[in-house]
Design a protein around this motif. Structure first.
Motif, PDB file in Angstrom:
ATOM      1  N   ASP A 179      42.485  31.725 -16.173  1.00 18.47           N
ATOM      2  CA  ASP A 179      42.477  32.303 -17.520  1.00 18.47           C
ATOM      3  C   ASP A 179      41.928  33.722 -17.524  1.00 18.47           C
ATOM      4  OD1 ASP A 179      43.536  29.965 -18.399  1.00 18.47           O
ATOM      5  OD2 ASP A 179      41.771  29.284 -19.522  1.00 18.47           O
ATOM      6  N   ARG A 180      40.882  33.954 -16.707  1.00 22.37           N
ATOM      7  CA  ARG A 180      40.314  35.313 -16.656  1.00 22.37           C
ATOM      8  C   ARG A 180      41.321  36.296 -16.054  1.00 22.37           C
ATOM      9  NH1 ARG A 180      38.947  39.718 -18.449  1.00 22.37           N
ATOM     10  NH2 ARG A 180      38.064  41.179 -16.948  1.00 22.37           N
ATOM     11  N   ILE A 181      42.045  35.862 -15.025  1.00 22.24           N
ATOM     12  CA  ILE A 181      43.061  36.728 -14.422  1.00 22.24           C
ATOM     13  C   ILE A 181      44.168  37.021 -15.427  1.00 22.24           C
ATOM     14  CG2 ILE A 181      44.841  36.873 -12.634  1.00 22.24           C
ATOM     15  CD1 ILE A 181      42.964  35.251 -10.814  1.00 22.24           C
ATOM     16  N   ALA A 182      44.626  35.983 -16.134  1.00 23.50           N
ATOM     17  CA  ALA A 182      45.669  36.169 -17.146  1.00 23.50           C
ATOM     18  C   ALA A 182      45.199  37.113 -18.248  1.00 23.50           C
ATOM     19  CB  ALA A 182      46.060  34.815 -17.740  1.00 23.50           C
ATOM     20  N   GLU A 183      43.933  37.046 -18.564  1.00 22.03           N
ATOM     21  CA  GLU A 183      43.354  37.868 -19.621  1.00 22.03           C
ATOM     22  C   GLU A 183      43.197  39.328 -19.203  1.00 22.03           C
ATOM     23  OE1 GLU A 183      39.484  36.921 -22.136  1.00 22.03           O
ATOM     24  OE2 GLU A 183      38.940  37.729 -20.163  1.00 22.03           O
ATOM     25  N   GLY A 184      42.766  39.549 -17.951  1.00 19.03           N
ATOM     26  CA  GLY A 184      42.395  40.918 -17.550  1.00 19.03           C
ATOM     27  C   GLY A 184      43.346  41.626 -16.619  1.00 19.03           C
TER      28      GLY A 184
ATOM     29  N   ALA B 129      26.843  31.976  -8.618  1.00 19.43           N
ATOM     30  CA  ALA B 129      27.653  32.809  -9.508  1.00 19.43           C
ATOM     31  C   ALA B 129      29.062  32.865  -8.937  1.00 19.43           C
ATOM     32  CB  ALA B 129      27.077  34.214  -9.614  1.00 19.43           C
ATOM     33  N   VAL B 130      30.044  32.764  -9.810  1.00 22.80           N
ATOM     34  CA  VAL B 130      31.443  32.936  -9.405  1.00 22.80           C
ATOM     35  C   VAL B 130      32.021  34.036 -10.284  1.00 22.80           C
ATOM     36  CG1 VAL B 130      33.706  31.863  -9.135  1.00 22.80           C
ATOM     37  CG2 VAL B 130      31.630  30.511  -8.733  1.00 22.80           C
ATOM     38  N   VAL B 131      32.570  35.063  -9.661  1.00 18.95           N
ATOM     39  CA  VAL B 131      33.124  36.193 -10.410  1.00 18.95           C
ATOM     40  C   VAL B 131      34.562  36.442  -9.972  1.00 18.95           C
ATOM     41  CG1 VAL B 131      30.877  37.280 -10.737  1.00 18.95           C
ATOM     42  CG2 VAL B 131      32.255  37.910  -8.761  1.00 18.95           C
ATOM     43  N   VAL B 132      35.379  36.855 -10.908  1.00 26.86           N
ATOM     44  CA  VAL B 132      36.765  37.222 -10.625  1.00 26.86           C
ATOM     45  C   VAL B 132      36.795  38.724 -10.338  1.00 26.86           C
ATOM     46  CG1 VAL B 132      39.101  37.379 -11.561  1.00 26.86           C
ATOM     47  CG2 VAL B 132      37.675  35.388 -12.068  1.00 26.86           C
ATOM     48  N   PRO B 133      37.311  39.154  -9.177  1.00 23.81           N
ATOM     49  CA  PRO B 133      37.247  40.573  -8.787  1.00 23.81           C
ATOM     50  C   PRO B 133      38.296  41.450  -9.477  1.00 23.81           C
ATOM     51  CG  PRO B 133      38.351  39.333  -7.076  1.00 23.81           C
ATOM     52  CD  PRO B 133      37.912  38.325  -8.098  1.00 23.81           C
TER      53      PRO B 133
ATOM     54  N   GLY C 146      41.878  46.408 -14.396  1.00 23.85           N
ATOM     55  CA  GLY C 146      43.114  45.665 -14.553  1.00 23.85           C
ATOM     56  C   GLY C 146      43.763  45.207 -13.262  1.00 23.85           C
ATOM     57  N   LYS C 147      43.130  45.500 -12.130  1.00 27.59           N
ATOM     58  CA  LYS C 147      43.679  45.099 -10.836  1.00 27.59           C
ATOM     59  C   LYS C 147      42.793  44.050 -10.180  1.00 27.59           C
ATOM     60  CE  LYS C 147      45.907  49.553  -9.961  1.00 27.59           C
ATOM     61  NZ  LYS C 147      46.024  50.714  -9.037  1.00 27.59           N
ATOM     62  N   LEU C 148      43.429  43.100  -9.504  1.00 29.56           N
ATOM     63  CA  LEU C 148      42.695  42.062  -8.782  1.00 29.56           C
ATOM     64  C   LEU C 148      42.418  42.579  -7.381  1.00 29.56           C
ATOM     65  CD1 LEU C 148      41.705  39.117  -9.264  1.00 29.56           C
ATOM     66  CD2 LEU C 148      43.772  38.366  -8.075  1.00 29.56           C
ATOM     67  N   THR C 149      41.184  43.082  -7.141  1.00 25.77           N
ATOM     68  CA  THR C 149      40.875  43.729  -5.865  1.00 25.77           C
ATOM     69  C   THR C 149      39.421  43.499  -5.472  1.00 25.77           C
ATOM     70  OG1 THR C 149      40.613  45.889  -4.781  1.00 25.77           O
ATOM     71  CG2 THR C 149      40.697  45.903  -7.197  1.00 25.77           C
TER      72      THR C 149
ATOM     73  N   THR D 286      53.048  44.148 -10.730  1.00 28.91           N
ATOM     74  CA  THR D 286      53.612  43.307  -9.674  1.00 28.91           C
ATOM     75  C   THR D 286      52.929  41.951  -9.672  1.00 28.91           C
ATOM     76  OG1 THR D 286      52.029  44.193  -8.067  1.00 28.91           O
ATOM     77  CG2 THR D 286      54.174  45.296  -8.229  1.00 28.91           C
ATOM     78  N   ALA D 287      53.644  40.966  -9.130  1.00 33.65           N
ATOM     79  CA  ALA D 287      53.078  39.620  -9.053  1.00 33.65           C
ATOM     80  C   ALA D 287      51.893  39.597  -8.090  1.00 33.65           C
ATOM     81  CB  ALA D 287      54.155  38.645  -8.578  1.00 33.65           C
ATOM     82  N   ILE D 288      50.908  38.761  -8.413  1.00 33.40           N
ATOM     83  CA  ILE D 288      49.717  38.651  -7.566  1.00 33.40           C
ATOM     84  C   ILE D 288      50.084  37.895  -6.286  1.00 33.40           C
ATOM     85  CG2 ILE D 288      47.402  37.668  -7.400  1.00 33.40           C
ATOM     86  CD1 ILE D 288      47.212  37.980 -10.445  1.00 33.40           C
ATOM     87  N   ARG D 289      49.669  38.447  -5.146  1.00 31.68           N
ATOM     88  CA  ARG D 289      49.967  37.813  -3.864  1.00 31.68           C
ATOM     89  C   ARG D 289      49.305  36.444  -3.772  1.00 31.68           C
ATOM     90  NH1 ARG D 289      48.588  42.126   0.744  1.00 31.68           N
ATOM     91  NH2 ARG D 289      48.487  40.128   1.849  1.00 31.68           N
TER      92      ARG D 289
END
Length: 418
Positions: free
Chosen positions: A48-53, A125-129, A133-136, A58-61
């Motif tokens: 949900d966090r990835i979809a939100e932010g 702690a778990v964090v989404v990187p 706006g990029k997952l990195t 391009t599609a996420i690998r």
């Protein structure tokens, strides 16, 4: 994320993910609703966090790092001491909350949970990187220098609680939570591979019997792995402490020797004809005294250069060209300056300015810098920069005094004549 989420959330029916936890202490655990995602199952929260932010086009690998699992703790003794003081524990939790949200972004936190039901208190702690706006994960964590500086900042935040940073730049391997779990699994497999197979007589209740035996071996192997890891950590701590102590003892012995030597020479100064001045401190004193004196000497020389070198450079330069007052300059003064001003002349003037300044150093401190010394070369470069600026400044003053137009090319380079 499911297995990790089951462990952090202490999910009923998934006790195999937290077998080291004490059920009697489970009510002491705390979960923090940093964001709305923290109340969802972990795998859902991450998605949900990835979809939100995520705003990439391009599609996420499939092999992209979707979340980072972090564990915040200290030595067993330090953490138990913090736990024993409720006020201190709340302060520690608040400091960690602020650190996580500031370093990784509050909106990226999908889990923050305190575990007090295991051997050593710790915070998950778990964090989404997500960054811009990029997952990195690479950009969020940074390079080796960035990570070292983050450790420095964390150590600063932990100082009020008596926790200190590990040895900076040490060769110690800082193993991750994943490595720790992997070691547990390897140990479990090694033990389980030696389990005896049940005979026909033992098969009254084979599944239940074998499950109990396996669980028992898993527990034993995990305890063994925990002990080995703790022993390694403490051995490393002792080794680093011994190395630091040895270095401190060497430094103390060197300074003691220097102090005793200088004291003896002070007592014998008159008899031996020793003059205790800056020249003695810089050239003839014991090594520790010379080292300290040279450090102070270089600092003082640089301070003097900041004020005197520029003044001396301008006086010498104007004296060479007879231009003490540029506002009264004549056409002859201008032509003389133009004729002789060259890179070779400027280098010569810089060399003379440095030589004269070196004489002033000799008068003040009784020592003269060698032209090969790094400090002398530093002063020589500073003098060259000053002469270069003086040449430009004085040329502008001469043109202004004589009403001469600046060459078109130079006006363009300064943004004029458009």
């Amino acid at each position: 994320g499911a297995g990790l989420g089951d462990h952090i959330d202490r999910k009923e029916g998934q006790e195999h993910t937290f077998q080291n936890a004490d059920p009697a202490r489970r009510q002491l655990n705390q979960s923090f609703a940093v964001t709305d995602h923290c109340s969802k199952p972990l795998h859902t929260a991450i998605s949900d966090r990835i979809a939100e932010g995520y705003t990439g086009t391009t599609a996420i690998r499939k092999d992209a790092v979707r979340a980072l699992s972090l564990v915040f703790t200290g030595t067993h003794e330090d953490m138990k001491a913090i736990e024993a003081d409720p006020e201190k524990l709340q302060g520690w939790l608040k400091a960690n909350y602020q650190f996580v949200t500031q370093e990784f972004g509050k909106e990226n936190v999908v889990r923050l949970a305190l575990h007090l039901d295991e051997k050593t208190p710790h915070l998950h702690a778990v964090v989404v990187p997500l960054v811009e706006g990029k997952l990195t994960a690479k950009k969020l964590l940074g390079n080796r220098k960035d990570m070292s500086e983050r450790q420095d900042r964390y150590a600063k935040a932990m100082e009020p609680f008596g926790l200190s940073r590990g040895v900076r730049g040490s060769k110690a391997v800082h193993n991750s939570e994943g490595w720790y779990l992997g070691q547990q699994q390897q140990a479990q497999k090694a033990v389980l591979s030696d389990l005896p197979k049940l005979t026909a007589l033992d098969r009254i209740n084979p599944a239940r019997y074998e499950e109990k035996v396996q669980e028992r071996f898993k527990f034993v192997s995990r305890e063994k792995t925990d002990t080995a890891i703790e022993l390694k950590r403490r051995t490393d701590q002792v080794r680093h402490a011994q190395a630091s102590q040895h270095k401190a003892e060497q430094e103390a012995a060197r300074h003691r020797e220097a102090t005793q030597s200088i004291a003896a020479q002070l007592l014998q100064a008159g008899k031996a004809g020793i003059t205790l001045d800056s020249s003695y401190a810089l050239l003839k004193a014991p090594a520790a005294i010379r080292e300290a004196a040279n450090t102070l000497f270089q600092e003082e020389v640089r301070k003097l250069a900041d004020t005197h070198l520029k003044q001396g450079a301008e006086a010498y330069y104007r004296g060479i060209y007879q231009l003490e007052d540029s506002s009264k300059a004549t056409r002859e003064d201008y032509e003389r300056h133009q004729k002789h001003d060259s890179e070779e002349t400027r280098n010569h003037i810089a060399g003379e300015i440095t030589r004269i300044f070196n004489q002033e150093i000799q008068q003040r401190w009784g020592v003269e810098l060698s032209p090969e010394a790094s400090l002398y070369k530093e002063l020589r470069k500073k003098a060259a920069d000053l002469v270069r600026e003086l040449a430009k400044t004085i040329l502008q003053e001469l043109r202004k005094a004589l009403g001469l137009e600046e060459p078109r090319q130079q006006r363009k380079s300064r943004g004029l004549g458009r």
